[in-house]
Design a protein around this motif. Structure first.
Motif, mmCIF file in Angstrom:
data_model
loop_
_atom_site.group_PDB
_atom_site.id
_atom_site.type_symbol
_atom_site.label_atom_id
_atom_site.label_comp_id
_atom_site.label_asym_id
_atom_site.label_seq_id
_atom_site.Cartn_x
_atom_site.Cartn_y
_atom_site.Cartn_z
ATOM 1 N N ALA A 186 23.517 -48.321 81.363
ATOM 2 C CA ALA A 186 22.747 -48.650 82.576
ATOM 3 C C ALA A 186 21.260 -48.731 82.232
ATOM 4 O O ALA A 186 20.484 -47.815 82.514
ATOM 5 C CB ALA A 186 23.003 -47.603 83.650
ATOM 6 N N SER A 187 20.855 -49.839 81.640
ATOM 7 C CA SER A 187 19.488 -49.967 81.121
ATOM 8 C C SER A 187 18.458 -50.112 82.232
ATOM 9 O O SER A 187 17.256 -49.956 81.983
ATOM 10 C CB SER A 187 19.404 -51.174 80.181
ATOM 11 O OG SER A 187 19.814 -52.353 80.848
ATOM 12 N N TYR A 188 18.876 -50.394 83.472
ATOM 13 C CA TYR A 188 17.905 -50.518 84.562
ATOM 14 C C TYR A 188 17.332 -49.154 84.961
ATOM 15 O O TYR A 188 16.373 -49.076 85.722
ATOM 16 C CB TYR A 188 18.524 -51.223 85.776
ATOM 17 C CG TYR A 188 19.642 -50.450 86.454
ATOM 18 C CD1 TYR A 188 19.370 -49.608 87.521
ATOM 19 C CD2 TYR A 188 20.958 -50.590 86.045
ATOM 20 C CE1 TYR A 188 20.381 -48.902 88.161
ATOM 21 C CE2 TYR A 188 21.982 -49.894 86.663
ATOM 22 C CZ TYR A 188 21.679 -49.054 87.728
ATOM 23 O OH TYR A 188 22.700 -48.363 88.342
ATOM 24 N N ALA A 209 19.020 -45.700 79.444
ATOM 25 C CA ALA A 209 19.090 -46.765 78.438
ATOM 26 C C ALA A 209 19.094 -46.201 77.019
ATOM 27 O O ALA A 209 19.508 -46.885 76.075
ATOM 28 C CB ALA A 209 17.907 -47.725 78.610
ATOM 29 N N GLU A 250 14.523 -42.924 87.881
ATOM 30 C CA GLU A 250 15.203 -43.651 88.945
ATOM 31 C C GLU A 250 14.259 -43.943 90.106
ATOM 32 O O GLU A 250 14.282 -45.029 90.693
ATOM 33 C CB GLU A 250 16.404 -42.853 89.445
ATOM 34 C CG GLU A 250 17.543 -42.796 88.451
ATOM 35 C CD GLU A 250 18.851 -42.413 89.115
ATOM 36 O OE1 GLU A 250 19.224 -43.078 90.105
ATOM 37 O OE2 GLU A 250 19.484 -41.467 88.653
ATOM 38 N N HIS A 309 12.135 -46.931 89.929
ATOM 39 C CA HIS A 309 12.824 -48.220 89.994
ATOM 40 C C HIS A 309 13.764 -48.274 91.204
ATOM 41 O O HIS A 309 14.799 -48.937 91.167
ATOM 42 C CB HIS A 309 13.614 -48.454 88.701
ATOM 43 C CG HIS A 309 12.749 -48.561 87.482
ATOM 44 N ND1 HIS A 309 12.239 -47.454 86.830
ATOM 45 C CD2 HIS A 309 12.273 -49.650 86.812
ATOM 46 C CE1 HIS A 309 11.495 -47.868 85.809
ATOM 47 N NE2 HIS A 309 11.499 -49.178 85.774
ATOM 48 N N ARG A 326 15.221 -51.293 95.549
ATOM 49 C CA ARG A 326 16.333 -51.764 96.377
ATOM 50 C C ARG A 326 16.839 -50.655 97.301
ATOM 51 O O ARG A 326 17.154 -50.906 98.465
ATOM 52 C CB ARG A 326 17.461 -52.293 95.487
ATOM 53 C CG ARG A 326 18.613 -52.921 96.257
ATOM 54 C CD ARG A 326 19.607 -53.561 95.318
ATOM 55 N NE ARG A 326 19.079 -54.792 94.743
ATOM 56 C CZ ARG A 326 19.371 -56.006 95.212
ATOM 57 N NH1 ARG A 326 20.169 -56.150 96.245
ATOM 58 N NH2 ARG A 326 18.875 -57.069 94.636
#
Length: 304
Positions: free
Chosen positions: A24-26, A31, A157, A160, A163
């Motif tokens: 899960a590199s996001y 990552a 987290e 980023h 969303r």
């Protein structure tokens, strides 16, 4: 049943698959985890523990935390919880906003991000620090006092979480979030950053295989009927937008996370957790799904 031998066979046979898939590199902190790592554990309702690989290595449980948050919220609200979040598979990605517009801000189920934010909102209304209450709950379920969340992963987290913030504010506009959206998102990111091992996660989920009671302490977390219903939600909604294929291949109620973990239960018998960080296109552990498929094939045990 020779669970030790079966787990070792699965570990050997999986070696060509370890390292495949994408981490899960996001989430920058995730990552850095090698996709070749692997651990798997079975904990039976009798207390027996079987393990292979890095079964005692802690990892970021991510969306697996939604199972425990949902259970805690269900303890507080009972069936009233379903007035604010549905019980249907979404048919869309776990972080999709598409259905919220058409369905007036009510998420399809508690295991997609929008639904988990509503669940976290419930916890934020009841507890001063929702993430701390959830950690304490998981410690009771697992019997491990040292469990906590990884502050570096949580911060990664949060930086980023655009969303998730968008979903939270959007649901607030429909009146389905009662607490400030940013507070809910902050608590949710720390919840997802909880670190546990495969053994600890299997122990924590074992109450669902034991008619709602923790076998080691006898504490009744939910009644037997509610344990059945929470397991049903896992079966239909617990593995992102691949629930149908997962049930077809594995045949167990399960909840996955993008940290590479999957926890599953076999009612009356055991809970099992597998960790392998390489993910498939749906965000489920590629090798982990295969390991669980082989487990139910080799043992002949599933809910079907």
């Amino acid at each position: 049943m020779n669970y030790s031998g079966i787990l070792d066979q699965i570990h050997r046979d999986l070696k060509p698959w370890l390292g495949k898939g994408r981490v899960a590199s996001y989430i920058p902190e995730l990552a850095n985890i090698s996709a070749e790592r692997f651990g798997m554990a079975i904990v039976r309702t009798t207390g027996e523990v079987f393990r292979t690989g890095e079964a005692d290595t802690r990892f970021s449980i991510q969306s697996i935390s939604k199972l425990f948050a949902c259970t805690l919220a269900f303890q507080l609200l009972g069936d009233d919880l379903w007035q604010r979040v549905g019980r249907e598979p979404s048919g869309t990605a776990f972080n999709s906003l598409v259905q919220l517009e058409a369905e007036q801000g009510k998420p399809r189920n508690p295991f997609i991000n929008a639904g988990a934010l509503v669940v976290t909102d419930v916890l934020c209304r009841r507890f001063v620090k929702a993430e701390t209450a959830l950690v304490e709950f998981i410690r009771r379920l697992s019997g491990e006092r040292g469990i906590g969340y990884d502050a570096a992963v949580a911060q990664s987290e949060l930086q980023h979480a655009h969303r998730n913030r968008a979903m939270a504010h959007f649901m607030a506009s429909f009146g389905n979030l009662k607490m400030p959206p940013d507070l809910v998102v902050d608590a949710y990111t720390r919840q997802c950053a909880i670190s546990m091992s495969s053994v600890e996660l299997a122990r924590a989920a074992l109450f669902l295989a034991n008619r709602g009671a923790v076998p080691s302490t006898g504490e009744q977390i939910v009644d037997a009927s509610s344990a059945k219903r929470l397991s049903a939600l896992m079966l239909t909604c617990g593995t992102y937008d691949a629930a149908g294929d997962f049930v077809y291949r594995v045949g167990l109620p399960a909840k996955s996370g993008v940290g590479g973990g999957i926890v599953a239960v076999l009612p009356g018998e055991m809970a099992v957790c597998v960790w392998s960080p390489g993910l498939d296109a749906n965000g489920n552990s590629l090798a982990g799904t295969l390991a669980l498929e082989w487990l139910t094939t080799f043992t002949g045990q599933s809910i079907f």
